[in-house]
Design a protein around this motif. Sequence first.
Motif, PDB file in Angstrom:
ATOM      1  N   ASP A  58       0.829  -1.211   0.000  1.00 17.11           N
ATOM      2  CA  ASP A  58       0.000   0.000   0.000  1.00 17.11           C
ATOM      3  C   ASP A  58       0.865   1.263   0.000  1.00 17.11           C
ATOM      4  O   ASP A  58       0.338   2.379   0.051  1.00 17.11           O
ATOM      5  CB  ASP A  58      -0.883   0.045   1.261  1.00 17.11           C
ATOM      6  CG  ASP A  58      -1.852  -1.123   1.287  1.00 17.11           C
ATOM      7  OD1 ASP A  58      -2.408  -1.427   0.221  1.00 17.11           O
ATOM      8  OD2 ASP A  58      -2.009  -1.742   2.362  1.00 17.11           O
ATOM      9  N   GLY A  59       2.187   1.088   0.036  1.00 17.24           N
ATOM     10  CA  GLY A  59       3.063   2.256   0.120  1.00 17.24           C
ATOM     11  C   GLY A  59       3.265   2.718   1.555  1.00 17.24           C
ATOM     12  O   GLY A  59       3.830   3.788   1.788  1.00 17.24           O
ATOM     13  N   ASP A  60       2.799   1.917   2.545  1.00 15.25           N
ATOM     14  CA  ASP A  60       3.113   2.240   3.937  1.00 15.25           C
ATOM     15  C   ASP A  60       4.590   1.948   4.160  1.00 15.25           C
ATOM     16  O   ASP A  60       5.131   0.980   3.608  1.00 15.25           O
ATOM     17  CB  ASP A  60       2.266   1.388   4.898  1.00 15.25           C
ATOM     18  CG  ASP A  60       0.842   1.917   4.998  1.00 15.25           C
ATOM     19  OD1 ASP A  60       0.653   3.148   4.847  1.00 15.25           O
ATOM     20  OD2 ASP A  60      -0.075   1.109   5.199  1.00 15.25           O
ATOM     21  N   ARG A  61       5.230   2.785   4.996  1.00 13.29           N
ATOM     22  CA  ARG A  61       6.677   2.702   5.155  1.00 13.29           C
ATOM     23  C   ARG A  61       7.089   2.152   6.515  1.00 13.29           C
ATOM     24  O   ARG A  61       6.575   2.599   7.533  1.00 13.29           O
ATOM     25  CB  ARG A  61       7.283   4.105   5.011  1.00 13.29           C
ATOM     26  CG  ARG A  61       7.365   4.586   3.588  1.00 13.29           C
ATOM     27  CD  ARG A  61       7.836   6.023   3.516  1.00 13.29           C
ATOM     28  NE  ARG A  61       6.723   6.952   3.437  1.00 13.29           N
ATOM     29  CZ  ARG A  61       6.816   8.259   3.651  1.00 13.29           C
ATOM     30  NH1 ARG A  61       7.975   8.788   3.992  1.00 13.29           N
ATOM     31  NH2 ARG A  61       5.761   9.029   3.548  1.00 13.29           N
ATOM     32  N   GLU A  62       8.045   1.233   6.495  1.00 13.58           N
ATOM     33  CA  GLU A  62       8.631   0.743   7.756  1.00 13.58           C
ATOM     34  C   GLU A  62      10.099   1.162   7.768  1.00 13.58           C
ATOM     35  O   GLU A  62      10.869   0.803   6.859  1.00 13.58           O
ATOM     36  CB  GLU A  62       8.516  -0.776   7.829  1.00 13.58           C
ATOM     37  CG  GLU A  62       8.936  -1.300   9.178  1.00 13.58           C
ATOM     38  CD  GLU A  62       8.938  -2.827   9.222  1.00 13.58           C
ATOM     39  OE1 GLU A  62       9.751  -3.373   9.983  1.00 13.58           O
ATOM     40  OE2 GLU A  62       8.166  -3.435   8.469  1.00 13.58           O
ATOM     41  N   LEU A  63      10.484   1.922   8.797  1.00 11.49           N
ATOM     42  CA  LEU A  63      11.827   2.508   8.826  1.00 11.49           C
ATOM     43  C   LEU A  63      12.918   1.436   8.927  1.00 11.49           C
ATOM     44  O   LEU A  63      12.843   0.533   9.759  1.00 11.49           O
ATOM     45  CB  LEU A  63      11.934   3.459  10.016  1.00 11.49           C
ATOM     46  CG  LEU A  63      13.156   4.381  10.026  1.00 11.49           C
ATOM     47  CD1 LEU A  63      13.108   5.393   8.875  1.00 11.49           C
ATOM     48  CD2 LEU A  63      13.262   5.120  11.368  1.00 11.49           C
ATOM     49  N   VAL A  64      13.912   1.555   8.054  1.00 11.27           N
ATOM     50  CA  VAL A  64      15.102   0.681   8.131  1.00 11.27           C
ATOM     51  C   VAL A  64      16.199   1.439   8.872  1.00 11.27           C
ATOM     52  O   VAL A  64      16.836   0.916   9.769  1.00 11.27           O
ATOM     53  CB  VAL A  64      15.603   0.294   6.720  1.00 11.27           C
ATOM     54  CG1 VAL A  64      16.864  -0.549   6.795  1.00 11.27           C
ATOM     55  CG2 VAL A  64      14.515  -0.420   5.932  1.00 11.27           C
ATOM     56  N   THR A  65      16.429   2.696   8.450  1.00 12.88           N
ATOM     57  CA  THR A  65      17.399   3.521   9.166  1.00 12.88           C
ATOM     58  C   THR A  65      16.994   4.992   9.103  1.00 12.88           C
ATOM     59  O   THR A  65      16.560   5.486   8.061  1.00 12.88           O
ATOM     60  CB  THR A  65      18.845   3.319   8.658  1.00 12.88           C
ATOM     61  OG1 THR A  65      19.662   4.358   9.203  1.00 12.88           O
ATOM     62  CG2 THR A  65      18.969   3.394   7.152  1.00 12.88           C
ATOM     63  N   GLY A  66      17.138   5.665  10.232  1.00 10.40           N
ATOM     64  CA  GLY A  66      16.762   7.069  10.340  1.00 10.40           C
ATOM     65  C   GLY A  66      17.924   7.996  10.038  1.00 10.40           C
ATOM     66  O   GLY A  66      17.769   9.219  10.006  1.00 10.40           O
ATOM     67  N   ASP A  67      19.122   7.436   9.811  1.00  7.78           N
ATOM     68  CA  ASP A  67      20.283   8.268   9.521  1.00  7.78           C
ATOM     69  C   ASP A  67      21.277   7.465   8.687  1.00  7.78           C
ATOM     70  O   ASP A  67      22.273   6.958   9.188  1.00  7.78           O
ATOM     71  CB  ASP A  67      20.924   8.748  10.830  1.00  7.78           C
ATOM     72  CG  ASP A  67      22.022   9.771  10.580  1.00  7.78           C
ATOM     73  OD1 ASP A  67      22.069  10.340   9.470  1.00  7.78           O
ATOM     74  OD2 ASP A  67      22.836  10.000  11.497  1.00  7.78           O
TER      75      ASP A  67
END
Length: 282
Positions: free
Chosen positions: A147-156
Amino acid sequence: MSDPVEAIVDVVARTAPEVRAGLAGRRVYESEENPSGERQLAADVYADELLEERLLDLPAVGSYASEEREAVVDGDGGEFHVACDPLDGSSNLKSNNTMGTLFGVYEEPLPAPGSALVASGFVLFGPVTTMVLAREGTVREWVLDDDGDRELVTGDLRLPDEPTVYGFGGRVPNWTDAFADYVAEVEEELKLRYGGAMIGDVNQVLTYGGIFGYPGLRDRPAGKLRLLFEGHPIAHVVETAGGASSNGERSLLDCEPDGLHERTPLFVGDDEYVERLEAALS
Ligand code: AHM
Ligand code: MG
């Protein structure tokens, strides 16, 4: 959504699963060429039309420009201007290799200098669909679901300190002697990783460290890649991740195109390798 730039990024993320799902039936060439004189696949046109429609629907988007269309399309006076390469590396569709969508959000009408970028990034259609975004001094990476929902892999996301890989485009006989001499040194130090889609190859550099480039060629001194649709956004991502970019002389972000489809030699990656490249070509 109260953050207009985030709304733009969200539209790109939500359009990506549809673009990806539409690839399978669109591996054939259209009769038209794009403004750079390259053959267009049905998938290039499909991705471009979806992005144009969805992005121009946002009140914040004042105009849309793309590698696949001659002129800028105006919206209803929004303050941001979006430039896309709807399917970077679409020639990889035939061989079923990585490709994806590249975008830059500018606060000035297009064509604009790289310094007018407020956000840029790409969606990569690999075994997993990922999105990389540079904004406000940081680069983030997510996995996208259907659906294009995002799950964070890395914030930096930062370029690794130890460079490992390289990839350079263009046929070797078309390289200049100075560039070929530089590559001979790089080959001694790094490992070749080249897949034929800039964003896929740059994502390897972001992951493993190193350098990617598509140089100016003997018969085509400006190279192949376009400053506005490919150069600026990828330079902004790599520089924000702690690396460097260059057209062979200076940062791509300091270059301003005269026309929308202007081409440029393009190098991005580890600072030291970009510095050595500039010295080798000077
Ligand atoms: P595209 O945006 O039409 O797909 O063209 C750009 C691509 C880049 O992703 C890649 O680095 C380059 O073209 C590869 O070119 P070539 O096939 O000439 O090696
Ligand atoms: Mg491209």
